[in-house]
Design a protein around this motif. Structure first.
Motif, PDB file in Angstrom:
ATOM      1  N   GLU A 258       0.915  -1.180  -0.148  1.00  0.00           N
ATOM      2  CA  GLU A 258      -0.060   0.256   0.104  1.00  0.00           C
ATOM      3  C   GLU A 258       0.659   1.161   0.099  1.00  0.00           C
ATOM      4  O   GLU A 258       0.657   2.366  -0.542  1.00  0.00           O
ATOM      5  N   MET A 259       2.034   1.437   0.777  1.00  0.00           N
ATOM      6  CA  MET A 259       2.900   2.227   0.781  1.00  0.00           C
ATOM      7  C   MET A 259       3.339   2.829  -0.529  1.00  0.00           C
ATOM      8  O   MET A 259       3.326   4.054  -1.025  1.00  0.00           O
ATOM      9  N   ILE A 260       3.864   1.732  -1.398  1.00  0.00           N
ATOM     10  CA  ILE A 260       4.374   1.908  -2.711  1.00  0.00           C
ATOM     11  C   ILE A 260       3.215   2.389  -3.691  1.00  0.00           C
ATOM     12  O   ILE A 260       3.476   3.457  -4.357  1.00  0.00           O
ATOM     13  N   THR A 261       2.193   1.861  -3.641  1.00  0.00           N
ATOM     14  CA  THR A 261       1.099   2.464  -4.424  1.00  0.00           C
ATOM     15  C   THR A 261       0.671   3.696  -3.869  1.00  0.00           C
ATOM     16  O   THR A 261       0.061   4.584  -4.906  1.00  0.00           O
ATOM     17  N   ASP A 262       0.463   3.951  -2.748  1.00  0.00           N
ATOM     18  CA  ASP A 262       0.076   5.257  -2.214  1.00  0.00           C
ATOM     19  C   ASP A 262       0.917   6.538  -2.761  1.00  0.00           C
ATOM     20  O   ASP A 262       0.427   7.615  -3.086  1.00  0.00           O
ATOM     21  N   ILE A 263       2.110   6.319  -3.033  1.00  0.00           N
ATOM     22  CA  ILE A 263       3.194   7.347  -3.524  1.00  0.00           C
ATOM     23  C   ILE A 263       2.868   7.588  -4.882  1.00  0.00           C
ATOM     24  O   ILE A 263       3.596   8.418  -5.587  1.00  0.00           O
ATOM     25  N   GLY A 264       2.093   6.704  -5.593  1.00  0.00           N
ATOM     26  CA  GLY A 264       1.841   6.806  -7.065  1.00  0.00           C
ATOM     27  C   GLY A 264       2.936   5.568  -8.072  1.00  0.00           C
ATOM     28  O   GLY A 264       2.987   5.942  -8.953  1.00  0.00           O
ATOM     29  N   ALA A 265       3.490   4.979  -7.145  1.00  0.00           N
ATOM     30  CA  ALA A 265       4.486   3.892  -7.856  1.00  0.00           C
ATOM     31  C   ALA A 265       3.826   2.512  -8.045  1.00  0.00           C
ATOM     32  O   ALA A 265       2.812   2.411  -7.613  1.00  0.00           O
ATOM     33  N   LEU A 266       4.400   1.632  -8.657  1.00  0.00           N
ATOM     34  CA  LEU A 266       3.978   0.370  -8.829  1.00  0.00           C
ATOM     35  C   LEU A 266       5.108  -0.937  -8.263  1.00  0.00           C
ATOM     36  O   LEU A 266       6.163  -0.739  -8.526  1.00  0.00           O
ATOM     37  N   ASN A 267       4.434  -1.833  -7.418  1.00  0.00           N
ATOM     38  CA  ASN A 267       5.255  -2.666  -6.817  1.00  0.00           C
ATOM     39  C   ASN A 267       5.251  -3.831  -7.831  1.00  0.00           C
ATOM     40  O   ASN A 267       4.166  -4.551  -8.372  1.00  0.00           O
ATOM     41  N   VAL A 268       6.783  -4.179  -8.235  1.00  0.00           N
ATOM     42  CA  VAL A 268       6.905  -5.376  -9.237  1.00  0.00           C
ATOM     43  C   VAL A 268       6.312  -6.472  -8.993  1.00  0.00           C
ATOM     44  O   VAL A 268       6.087  -7.536  -9.694  1.00  0.00           O
ATOM     45  N   THR A 269       5.939  -6.819  -7.727  1.00  0.00           N
ATOM     46  CA  THR A 269       5.651  -8.026  -7.026  1.00  0.00           C
ATOM     47  C   THR A 269       4.206  -8.059  -6.683  1.00  0.00           C
ATOM     48  O   THR A 269       3.509  -8.907  -5.983  1.00  0.00           O
ATOM     49  N   GLY A 270       3.543  -6.909  -6.928  1.00  0.00           N
ATOM     50  CA  GLY A 270       2.174  -6.634  -6.713  1.00  0.00           C
ATOM     51  C   GLY A 270       1.069  -7.346  -7.186  1.00  0.00           C
ATOM     52  O   GLY A 270      -0.139  -7.490  -6.704  1.00  0.00           O
ATOM     53  N   ASP A 271       1.364  -8.284  -8.095  1.00  0.00           N
ATOM     54  CA  ASP A 271       0.420  -9.443  -8.612  1.00  0.00           C
ATOM     55  C   ASP A 271       0.317 -10.557  -7.590  1.00  0.00           C
ATOM     56  O   ASP A 271      -0.479 -11.516  -7.887  1.00  0.00           O
ATOM     57  N   GLN A 272       1.192 -10.677  -6.621  1.00  0.00           N
ATOM     58  CA  GLN A 272       1.352 -11.673  -5.919  1.00  0.00           C
ATOM     59  C   GLN A 272       0.610 -11.407  -4.504  1.00  0.00           C
ATOM     60  O   GLN A 272       0.272 -10.554  -4.050  1.00  0.00           O
ATOM     61  N   GLU A 273       0.510 -12.268  -3.480  1.00  0.00           N
ATOM     62  CA  GLU A 273      -0.196 -12.232  -2.304  1.00  0.00           C
ATOM     63  C   GLU A 273       0.628 -12.237  -1.017  1.00  0.00           C
ATOM     64  O   GLU A 273       1.553 -13.274  -0.811  1.00  0.00           O
ATOM     65  N   GLY A 274       0.669 -11.188  -0.213  1.00  0.00           N
ATOM     66  CA  GLY A 274       1.246 -11.446   1.192  1.00  0.00           C
ATOM     67  C   GLY A 274       2.961 -11.415   0.958  1.00  0.00           C
ATOM     68  O   GLY A 274       3.492 -10.845   0.244  1.00  0.00           O
ATOM     69  N   TRP A 275       3.427 -11.983   2.017  1.00  0.00           N
ATOM     70  CA  TRP A 275       4.993 -11.931   2.167  1.00  0.00           C
ATOM     71  C   TRP A 275       5.580 -13.039   1.375  1.00  0.00           C
ATOM     72  O   TRP A 275       5.062 -14.396   1.615  1.00  0.00           O
ATOM     73  N   ILE A 276       6.448 -12.806   0.527  1.00  0.00           N
ATOM     74  CA  ILE A 276       6.606 -13.809  -0.414  1.00  0.00           C
ATOM     75  C   ILE A 276       8.250 -13.857  -0.598  1.00  0.00           C
ATOM     76  O   ILE A 276       9.137 -12.863  -0.120  1.00  0.00           O
ATOM     77  N   SER A 277       8.832 -14.829  -1.222  1.00  0.00           N
ATOM     78  CA  SER A 277      10.232 -14.956  -1.408  1.00  0.00           C
ATOM     79  C   SER A 277      10.450 -15.450  -2.973  1.00  0.00           C
ATOM     80  O   SER A 277       9.764 -16.328  -3.583  1.00  0.00           O
ATOM     81  N   SER A 279      13.222 -15.878  -6.421  1.00  0.00           N
ATOM     82  CA  SER A 279      14.677 -16.117  -6.716  1.00  0.00           C
ATOM     83  C   SER A 279      15.365 -14.954  -7.424  1.00  0.00           C
ATOM     84  O   SER A 279      14.535 -13.977  -7.652  1.00  0.00           O
ATOM     85  N   GLU A 280      16.621 -14.809  -7.179  1.00  0.00           N
ATOM     86  CA  GLU A 280      17.382 -13.622  -7.391  1.00  0.00           C
ATOM     87  C   GLU A 280      17.191 -13.550  -8.948  1.00  0.00           C
ATOM     88  O   GLU A 280      17.128 -12.471  -9.595  1.00  0.00           O
ATOM     89  N   GLU A 281      17.085 -14.600  -9.834  1.00  0.00           N
ATOM     90  CA  GLU A 281      16.891 -14.601 -11.200  1.00  0.00           C
ATOM     91  C   GLU A 281      15.428 -13.947 -11.687  1.00  0.00           C
ATOM     92  O   GLU A 281      15.268 -13.136 -12.470  1.00  0.00           O
ATOM     93  N   GLU A 282      14.289 -14.300 -10.809  1.00  0.00           N
ATOM     94  CA  GLU A 282      12.946 -13.568 -10.700  1.00  0.00           C
ATOM     95  C   GLU A 282      13.307 -12.221 -10.723  1.00  0.00           C
ATOM     96  O   GLU A 282      12.613 -11.359 -11.329  1.00  0.00           O
ATOM     97  N   ALA A 283      13.898 -11.768  -9.767  1.00  0.00           N
ATOM     98  CA  ALA A 283      13.913 -10.351  -9.200  1.00  0.00           C
ATOM     99  C   ALA A 283      14.600  -9.460 -10.616  1.00  0.00           C
ATOM    100  O   ALA A 283      14.111  -8.324 -10.773  1.00  0.00           O
ATOM    101  N   ILE A 284      15.756  -9.982 -10.929  1.00  0.00           N
ATOM    102  CA  ILE A 284      16.574  -9.414 -12.082  1.00  0.00           C
ATOM    103  C   ILE A 284      15.588  -9.444 -13.252  1.00  0.00           C
ATOM    104  O   ILE A 284      15.592  -8.170 -13.935  1.00  0.00           O
ATOM    105  N   ALA A 285      14.718 -10.362 -13.735  1.00  0.00           N
ATOM    106  CA  ALA A 285      13.971 -10.387 -14.783  1.00  0.00           C
ATOM    107  C   ALA A 285      13.016  -9.352 -14.636  1.00  0.00           C
ATOM    108  O   ALA A 285      12.435  -8.758 -15.750  1.00  0.00           O
ATOM    109  N   MET A 286      12.611  -8.993 -13.737  1.00  0.00           N
ATOM    110  CA  MET A 286      11.441  -7.959 -13.557  1.00  0.00           C
ATOM    111  C   MET A 286      12.004  -6.763 -13.934  1.00  0.00           C
ATOM    112  O   MET A 286      11.224  -5.649 -14.129  1.00  0.00           O
ATOM    113  N   ASN A 287      13.225  -6.358 -13.868  1.00  0.00           N
ATOM    114  CA  ASN A 287      13.898  -5.123 -14.245  1.00  0.00           C
ATOM    115  C   ASN A 287      13.317  -3.841 -13.731  1.00  0.00           C
ATOM    116  O   ASN A 287      12.691  -2.988 -14.421  1.00  0.00           O
TER     117      ASN A 287
END
Length: 354
Positions: A258-277, A279-287
């Motif tokens: 919500e904090m990210i959304t409220d400042i006007g930005a997009l959370n790159v993992t906002g399509d997932q639910e809750g606290w998540i883990s 992989s490093e490869e996934e994080a890099i691919a999200m660019n």
């Protein structure tokens, strides 16, 4: 330094597990005996308390986990087993009433005065931070805890990640144990603060702090609505290593999202639910356009991200848009998340949040 890292990763794991497992449930009361009661039993029962109100002292209420509790009429000795609660209690001016804390609240020990020590003959120890008792929030020494005779114990969702009520001995001793599960939204955080204020008989002070919080939040949200460039933000709660090749972060259904959304930005993992883990490869691919971290178990988390192999082509690294925000303000769900929110807003959109 390694110890600090292990503690941080443990807390991240606990937040992750808490979101999946939920909070431990209290034991259901035993069903009443439906057999006929004899006259002798009626006579005997009439000599004993017949309702919970007669057994417990205080005001019947529900804690934030939905448990029935009896809030004490007078609060002089408080145990806080969550740093978010400890900090808010200090904001309410109750540092002198906190007689024990969890080990993660140790950073605030200097702001506390041990009420127990203050009443002892050793007056000098009353302002000594080392006199404040500290307990493991997930495995407290209940015997020592009960011996302190607190009026109320505040616990958190991380205290019963495994589904076990680790504070049952304290409850059985007649101490008010008020559970505040890990908040999943900013609205929940406000309700937590309202509850704490009510529990410690400081509704007016709590109300003023909440009004200040809501006012600042509204200002940020209004500015966020004017943002036209929706930058993609990756928030890293942990850094990937050879031993832990993952990034702890979060999706929707969390106050940080919500904090990210409220400042006007997009959370790159906002399509997932809750606290998540992920992989490093996934994080890099999200660019991501921006990387924000609150990792404080390394000396320079920002530089560690910028110089990590494989991250050199990520937009945030190339554009020098990797930032650190205060760990306590962002990790602890209380009124101080507004500080972290504003800090992040100025980093992501410096022109909008001058």
């Amino acid at each position: 330094m390694m110890k600090k890292k292990i503690v941080t990763l443990t807390l991240c794991s606990a937040m992750f597990v808490a979101a999946i497992s939920g909070c431990g449930k209290q034991e259901a009361p035993t069903a009443p005996d439906t057999e006929a009661t004899t006259a002798a039993e009626v006579t005997e029962a009439s000599e004993e308390p017949t309702t919970e109100a007669e057994v417990h002292e205080g005001t019947l209420a529900q804690d934030r986990a939905g448990n029935d509790i009896y809030l004490p009429d007078k609060v002089e000795k408080i145990v806080s087993m969550a740093p978010s609660t400890t900090r808010f209690l200090i904001d309410l001016g109750l540092g002198d009433k906190i007689i024990a804390i969890d080990t993660n609240s140790a950073v605030y020990a200097a702001s506390l005065t041990d009420a127990t020590a203050a009443s002892s003959s050793d007056a000098a120890s009353s302002t000594d931070a080392s006199s404040i008792k500290q307990f493991d929030m997930m495995a407290p020494d209940n015997e020592a805890l009960v011996a302190l005779k607190p009026d109320i114990i505040f616990t958190s969702g991380m205290s019963n990640v495994g589904g076990e009520d680790v504070y049952k001995p304290a409850r059985d001793a007649g101490i008010c144990v008020a559970d505040i599960p890990s908040s999943s939204s900013i609205e929940d955080i406000v309700k937590d603060l309202e509850f704490i204020g009510k529990a410690v008989k400081q509704e007016e002070k709590a109300g003023k702090l909440i009004d200040q919080f809501n006012g600042s939040l509204e200002d940020i949200i209004l500015k966020g609505r004017d943002v036209t460039e929706k930058k993609k933000v990756l928030f890293m709660i942990s850094l990937p290593t050879a031993d832990y090749p993952s990034v702890y972060t979060f999706g929707k259904g969390t106050y940080l999202d919500e904090m990210i959304t409220d400042i006007g930005a997009l959370n790159v993992t906002g399509d997932q639910e809750g606290w998540i883990s992920i992989s490093e490869e996934e994080a890099i691919a999200m660019n991501p356009d921006v990387i924000v971290t609150n990792v404080n178990y390394v000396d320079d988390a920002v530089n560690a991200i910028k110089t990590a192999p494989g991250w050199e082509n990520v937009a945030a690294v190339q554009n020098d848009a990797v930032y650190y925000i205060d760990a306590d303000s962002s990790n602890q769900p209380n009124n101080h998340i507004i500080d972290a929110m504003l800090e992040m807003a100025k980093q992501v959109y410096p022109d909008t949040y001058k």
